[in-house]
Design a protein around this motif. Structure first.
Motif, PDB file in Angstrom:
ATOM      1  N   ARG A  35       0.813  -1.208   0.000  1.00  0.00           N
ATOM      2  CA  ARG A  35       0.000   0.000   0.000  1.00  0.00           C
ATOM      3  C   ARG A  35       0.843   1.252   0.000  1.00  0.00           C
ATOM      4  NH1 ARG A  35      -4.035   1.407   4.010  1.00  0.00           N
ATOM      5  NH2 ARG A  35      -4.969   3.005   2.743  1.00  0.00           N
ATOM      6  N   VAL A  37       0.898   4.930   0.819  1.00  0.00           N
ATOM      7  CA  VAL A  37       0.051   5.878   1.542  1.00  0.00           C
ATOM      8  C   VAL A  37       0.492   7.328   1.314  1.00  0.00           C
ATOM      9  CG1 VAL A  37      -0.656   4.176   3.267  1.00  0.00           C
ATOM     10  CG2 VAL A  37       1.254   5.667   3.754  1.00  0.00           C
ATOM     11  N   PRO A  56      -8.769  14.427   2.876  1.00  0.00           N
ATOM     12  CA  PRO A  56      -9.727  13.658   3.681  1.00  0.00           C
ATOM     13  C   PRO A  56      -9.027  12.680   4.623  1.00  0.00           C
ATOM     14  CG  PRO A  56      -9.731  12.925   1.393  1.00  0.00           C
ATOM     15  CD  PRO A  56      -8.849  14.123   1.449  1.00  0.00           C
ATOM     16  N   GLY A  58      -7.368   9.618   6.052  1.00  0.00           N
ATOM     17  CA  GLY A  58      -6.647   8.540   5.380  1.00  0.00           C
ATOM     18  C   GLY A  58      -5.857   8.979   4.160  1.00  0.00           C
ATOM     19  N   GLY A  60      -3.115  10.512   3.998  1.00  0.00           N
ATOM     20  CA  GLY A  60      -1.665  10.398   4.169  1.00  0.00           C
ATOM     21  C   GLY A  60      -1.045  11.614   4.847  1.00  0.00           C
ATOM     22  N   THR A  62      -0.958  12.607   8.161  1.00  0.00           N
ATOM     23  CA  THR A  62      -0.172  12.333   9.369  1.00  0.00           C
ATOM     24  C   THR A  62       1.137  11.647   9.003  1.00  0.00           C
ATOM     25  OG1 THR A  62      -2.203  12.118  10.637  1.00  0.00           O
ATOM     26  CG2 THR A  62      -0.231  11.199  11.627  1.00  0.00           C
ATOM     27  N   GLU A 171      -3.646  18.252  12.682  1.00  0.00           N
ATOM     28  CA  GLU A 171      -5.075  18.515  12.946  1.00  0.00           C
ATOM     29  C   GLU A 171      -5.293  19.378  14.196  1.00  0.00           C
ATOM     30  OE1 GLU A 171      -7.902  17.280  11.292  1.00  0.00           O
ATOM     31  OE2 GLU A 171      -7.080  15.758   9.958  1.00  0.00           O
TER      32      GLU A 171
END
Ligand SMILES: Nc1ncnc2c1ncn2[C@@H]1O[C@H](COP(=O)(O)OP(=O)(O)OP(=O)(O)O)[C@@H](O)[C@H]1O
Length: 317
Positions: A35, A37, A56, A58, A60, A62, A171
């Motif tokens: 995967r 990311v 959005p 997920g 990537g 963080t 965030e």
């Protein structure tokens, strides 16, 4: 990674500035198993700006911030901060990526004292970061009595203990009520006014757009757009009434690309900046299309964001 510089909190940081961007990512990639990311992200963050990494859940974000801090090793590509490879010791970076794990029964000040034990920050520095984050009045109350906004600001205070030039916040407005968001926005602007560079992430453009000088929108690990907030606003939608509509769509598609043109009812929607309206109008008239109406729709930035990321993150959480 952190450096105690010992300068006054509001001092302009020109003395420790070196030339070049604050942050450079070049082909930054992270794969977990098969995967991907974060996918070949190349970005530059200028000194003294508030830069938003938006996307959005997920997307990537963080993982990207963690690579900037040297907490996650990139699979490919590089990240540098203040001209040094990400994670190098001595780079003046402060971060709020995972909560620093405050003690609920200690006051905000005492929690910072505990952290200061690790960073070497002085009592004066603790007082200074409480002032920057507007927590002086409640500094001696227990952490568990703080509002979420105050808890977040204490997290920023902790990130500022070492008086870093670059501050990375994951965030920072997440979950805050409108008053908390307003306070955090003011704090972010204060950090930039003090000469710091702020890199933050958010999945809600509306929460940070007023604070950010520039933003990068990422989706599924890839850069969708890097832009100033003003430029994003300019990427609006033209709504055109014309006959024959099919011919008008072909002409517009020839100018801006078929993927930016759609027919909705009896109106042609063209994704283009308002500055392109005159050119599109000319091309339609030139092609003998009768244009009976042309207007710029007032899309909100949130709509732009959702369109670009294909996400419904604007809804209630
Ligand atoms: N250590 C890991 N091992 C495997 N997959 C991971 C790991 N860390 C993150 N991921 C995956 O990478 C993707 C990106 O995660 P990341 O947390 O960077 O996204 P994000 O944009 O910050 O989202 P959110 O807002 O939900 O935190 C997610 O699908 C996540 O499940």
């Amino acid at each position: 990674m952190q450096q105690q510089t010992g300068t006054a909190p509001h001092a302009v940081t020109s003395g420790r500035r070196v030339a070049g961007p604050a942050v450079v990512m070049a082909g930054l990639t992270k794969r977990y198993g098969k995967r991907t990311v974060v996918d070949r992200l190349s970005l530059e963050v200028r000194r003294g700006e508030v830069f938003g990494v938006l996307g959005p859940n997920g997307a990537g974000k963080t993982t990207t911030l963690r690579m900037l801090l040297g907490l996650v090793r990139p699979t490919a590509g590089t990240a540098s901060v203040l001209g040094m490879p990400a994670g190098s010791p001595g780079v003046a970076v402060g971060a709020l990526v995972e909560g620093p794990g405050f003690y609920p029964y200690l006051s905000g000040r005492d929690n910072l004292r505990v952290l200061a034990g690790h960073t070497g920050a002085s009592a004066a520095r603790i007082a200074a970061v409480l002032s920057i984050t507007d927590l002086e009045d409640r500094a001696d109350d227990r952490y568990r009595t703080y509002s979420l906004g105050m808890k977040q600001r204490l997290g920023v205070a902790a990130a500022l203990l070492t008086d870093p030039e670059v501050v990375v916040l994951d965030e920072p407005t997440n979950g805050l009520d409108p008053a908390g968001i307003t306070d955090m926005r003011a704090l972010l602007r204060r950090l930039a006014t003090d000469g710091r560079t702020v890199v933050l992430s958010s999945h809600l453009l509306g929460e940070v757009e007023q604070s950010c000088d520039r933003v990068a929108i990422i989706a599924e690990g890839r850069l969708v757009v890097e832009s100033t907030v003003e430029e994003l606003r300019g990427l609006g939608r033209l709504e055109i009434q014309a006959a024959p509509l099919g011919e008008a769509a072909l002409v517009a598609a020839g100018l801006v690309g078929a993927d930016r043109v759609s027919i909705v009812g009896d109106v042609l929607h063209v994704q283009a900046p308002s500055s392109a309206a005159a050119e599109i109008n000319r091309a339609l008239v030139h092609a003998d299309v009768e244009v009976t109406g042309l207007r710029q729709s007032a899309r909100t930035l949130e709509e732009v964001f959702l369109e670009m990321t294909g996400d419904d993150a604007g809804g209630p959480r």
